[in-house]
Every structure is written in C-alpha cells, then in structure tokens.
Design a protein around this motif. Structure first.
Motif, PDB file in Angstrom:
ATOM      1  N   GLN A 168      -6.554  -4.774   4.547  1.00  0.00           N
ATOM      2  CA  GLN A 168      -5.959  -5.729   5.476  1.00  0.00           C
ATOM      3  C   GLN A 168      -5.276  -5.040   6.646  1.00  0.00           C
ATOM      4  O   GLN A 168      -5.084  -3.825   6.644  1.00  0.00           O
ATOM      5  N   ALA A 169      -4.921  -5.816   7.652  1.00  0.00           N
ATOM      6  CA  ALA A 169      -4.309  -5.286   8.867  1.00  0.00           C
ATOM      7  C   ALA A 169      -3.069  -4.467   8.544  1.00  0.00           C
ATOM      8  O   ALA A 169      -2.208  -4.888   7.775  1.00  0.00           O
ATOM      9  N   GLY A 170      -3.000  -3.275   9.141  1.00  0.00           N
ATOM     10  CA  GLY A 170      -1.868  -2.388   8.932  1.00  0.00           C
ATOM     11  C   GLY A 170      -2.018  -1.440   7.766  1.00  0.00           C
ATOM     12  O   GLY A 170      -1.190  -0.539   7.582  1.00  0.00           O
ATOM     13  N   ALA A 171      -3.074  -1.603   6.970  1.00  0.00           N
ATOM     14  CA  ALA A 171      -3.305  -0.717   5.829  1.00  0.00           C
ATOM     15  C   ALA A 171      -3.813   0.639   6.299  1.00  0.00           C
ATOM     16  O   ALA A 171      -4.473   0.756   7.339  1.00  0.00           O
ATOM     17  N   LEU A 172      -3.505   1.693   5.534  1.00  0.00           N
ATOM     18  CA  LEU A 172      -4.243   2.950   5.657  1.00  0.00           C
ATOM     19  C   LEU A 172      -5.525   2.690   4.886  1.00  0.00           C
ATOM     20  O   LEU A 172      -5.521   2.644   3.658  1.00  0.00           O
ATOM     21  N   TYR A 173      -6.599   2.482   5.587  1.00  0.00           N
ATOM     22  CA  TYR A 173      -7.793   1.833   5.039  1.00  0.00           C
ATOM     23  C   TYR A 173      -8.269   2.447   3.728  1.00  0.00           C
ATOM     24  O   TYR A 173      -8.489   3.648   3.604  1.00  0.00           O
ATOM     25  N   ASP A 174      -8.397   1.591   2.721  1.00  0.00           N
ATOM     26  CA  ASP A 174      -8.911   1.886   1.386  1.00  0.00           C
ATOM     27  C   ASP A 174      -8.019   2.851   0.601  1.00  0.00           C
ATOM     28  O   ASP A 174      -8.428   3.336  -0.448  1.00  0.00           O
ATOM     29  N   MET A 197       1.926  -2.540  17.290  1.00  0.00           N
ATOM     30  CA  MET A 197       1.835  -1.620  16.159  1.00  0.00           C
ATOM     31  C   MET A 197       2.303  -0.229  16.583  1.00  0.00           C
ATOM     32  O   MET A 197       1.922   0.269  17.635  1.00  0.00           O
ATOM     33  N   VAL A 198       3.147   0.366  15.753  1.00  0.00           N
ATOM     34  CA  VAL A 198       3.635   1.722  15.984  1.00  0.00           C
ATOM     35  C   VAL A 198       3.220   2.574  14.791  1.00  0.00           C
ATOM     36  O   VAL A 198       3.552   2.258  13.642  1.00  0.00           O
ATOM     37  N   ASN A 223       3.662   6.484   8.703  1.00  0.00           N
ATOM     38  CA  ASN A 223       4.020   5.093   8.465  1.00  0.00           C
ATOM     39  C   ASN A 223       3.509   4.203   9.584  1.00  0.00           C
ATOM     40  O   ASN A 223       3.117   4.690  10.649  1.00  0.00           O
ATOM     41  N   VAL A 224       3.515   2.914   9.311  1.00  0.00           N
ATOM     42  CA  VAL A 224       3.066   1.905  10.271  1.00  0.00           C
ATOM     43  C   VAL A 224       4.121   0.813  10.358  1.00  0.00           C
ATOM     44  O   VAL A 224       4.531   0.257   9.326  1.00  0.00           O
ATOM     45  N   THR A 253       8.197  -4.601  11.714  1.00  0.00           N
ATOM     46  CA  THR A 253       8.443  -4.400  10.285  1.00  0.00           C
ATOM     47  C   THR A 253       7.656  -3.200   9.771  1.00  0.00           C
ATOM     48  O   THR A 253       6.450  -3.104  10.018  1.00  0.00           O
ATOM     49  N   LYS A 254       8.342  -2.300   9.065  1.00  0.00           N
ATOM     50  CA  LYS A 254       7.624  -1.182   8.444  1.00  0.00           C
ATOM     51  C   LYS A 254       6.866  -1.723   7.242  1.00  0.00           C
ATOM     52  O   LYS A 254       7.456  -2.236   6.287  1.00  0.00           O
ATOM     53  N   ILE A 255       5.539  -1.603   7.280  1.00  0.00           N
ATOM     54  CA  ILE A 255       4.735  -2.210   6.218  1.00  0.00           C
ATOM     55  C   ILE A 255       3.920  -1.197   5.417  1.00  0.00           C
ATOM     56  O   ILE A 255       3.443  -1.524   4.329  1.00  0.00           O
TER      57      ILE A 255
END
Length: 258
Positions: free
Chosen positions: A162-168, A186-187, A198-199, A204-206
């Motif tokens: 999902q959006a904001g994930a470090l993919y997989d 997005m930062v 981090n993202v 919000t830090k997610i």
C-alpha cells in the motif's frame, strides 16, 4: 390551508439552512485537515540542518532522464508546475518510461508531492544504478509505494503493497492518503550512517526500516527480492519515479543531503 402552507414553507427554509450549515462545516473540516497536514509535514524536515536542492522546479526536466535513455519522452508532460506521466497507448513490449535523476545520492531527506489517478500505481525509488544488464530501476532501487489503496489490486494484496510502504518489505502503520485526485505530501529519509529510513505521509510517520547491514539483508531475504542479484546493493544511486502504466503526477521535489 393557508396556515399549513405557511408552516410547510417555514420548515422547508429551516431544513435548507441546516443542510447548508452542515455542508459548510464539512468543507471547513476538510480544509482544516489539509492545512494541518501541510503544517505537520514540516516537522520531520526540522530534524536536519542544511540547504535544500530543488530536483524539479515545475518548469523543465533539467536534471532528469528516462532510465537507460537520453532525455525525457513526450509521455511525461509539464502541467501546472507538475510532471505528469501519461502511459503510451502503443507501448512496445519491455519499453518503460521510469524517470531518474542525473545525479546520485547516498544519505538524504527528500520531499515531494504526488497525486495518483483512480486505480493507479507508481512509486519512488532510491539507490538506482543504471547497469547495462539491468533493464528496470526496481531491479536495483528499493521502492516506496505510490498507490490508490482503494481501487488498485495491490491495495488488497497485503499492507506492504500500500501507499507509503517499503514495497513488499515494510507496511505503513496506517492509511493516511488523501482521496484520489488530491495531492499527498511525502518525506523520505535514508541515512546509512545511522542505518535508518522512514516515510512521513501527510505529516504522519507511517513507515520505519533499516537501510543496510544484516538488518537490511534479513528483511530482503523475506521478500520477493531475495534472489535478485542487484537489488538494494548500492548505498549510492539515483532517485527514480515509476512508470507503472497509470497516470501519475509529481511536483515540488527537493532534497537535502545528510
């Protein structure tokens, strides 16, 4: 009859006023939410001292090129200060239009805004190496997902997609995306000196994750990238934005090195 008619008119007017008041309240709440997100997203930026470098100023593609190509194709447009990708209708097999920076970066904090189309998919990469034998940026560069969580199939394929994930590999702690068609801020922070990444999405830090050493290797070994020769191997590399076959827009891209 006259009394009943008059009473009905009064009730209709009262109902209309209540409807208008509710509508205005919802509009104000939405505006307040967007303003709070813009203010909050500044917080992570204050952790680092240094000058920001503009990677995309909204007026040209200077400093960018399509992966393993020269320049930028007409599939990328400049519109209202943003770079917008339109997938080609006559795409040839294997042809991609991912866009990457001319320069390479190691430790950085990067801020950008993205807006995805309905059911759309894209992504942000770092650590990209344009190796002759490597055909696509995601074969070397880890990805932070850009997605319509509600309507793209990946949104239902595990939270690490999902959006904001470090993919997989690492899921976001929550879904804080704006509705499709609205801008998300997005930062992304990548720091090999402290082995932290981090993202922050919309203030919000997610997502938090290691970026090197044994912690990184363990995380990769549990993902789809486990047997990929070049994936995540380069601490220094280019920044990239993905062509995943859907319309997507990016703007206000800036970076500062740590």
């Amino acid at each position: 009859m006259k009394g009943g008619y008059k009473k009905g008119v009064v009730l209709l007017i009262a109902a209309s006023l209540v409807f208008i008041a509710c509508k205005d309240k919802n509009k104000n709440q939405k505006q307040e939410k967007m303003e709070m997100a813009k203010e909050a997203v500044q917080a992570p930026m204050k952790e680092v001292q240094g000058e920001w470098t503009i990677l995309f100023d909204g007026n040209s593609f200077d400093g960018w090129h399509e992966y393993a190509k020269e320049g930028v194709s007409e599939n990328w447009k400049l519109e209202d200060g943003a770079m917008v990708f339109y997938p080609p209708e006559d795409r040839k097999k294997g042809d991609i239009h991912d866009i990457v920076t001319d320069e390479e970066f190691t430790d950085f904090e990067l801020s950008l805004e993205w807006k995805i189309s309905e059911a759309g998919n894209s992504g942000f990469f770092w650590g990209i190496k344009e190796v002759a034998s490597v055909k696509k940026p995601y074969h070397t560069g880890p990805e932070i997902q850009v997605l319509d969580n509600d309507k793209h199939p990946d949104g239902k394929n595990g939270t690490s997609h999902q959006a904001g994930a470090l993919y997989d590999m690492v899921s976001p702690s929550k879904d804080v995306t704006m509705p499709v068609g609205e801008w998300n801020t997005m930062v992304i922070r990548v720091d090999h000196k402290t082995n932290t990444g981090n993202v922050h999405l919309n203030g919000t830090k997610i997502t938090e994750f290691p970026v090197s050493n044994a912690e990184w290797d363990t995380m990769v070994s549990r993902s789809k990238f486990a047997d990929w020769e070049h994936f995540g191997k380069y601490a220094t590399g280019k920044i990239g934005l993905q062509d995943h076959g859907d319309i997507v827009a990016y703007k206000n891209i800036k970076i500062r090195e740590l």
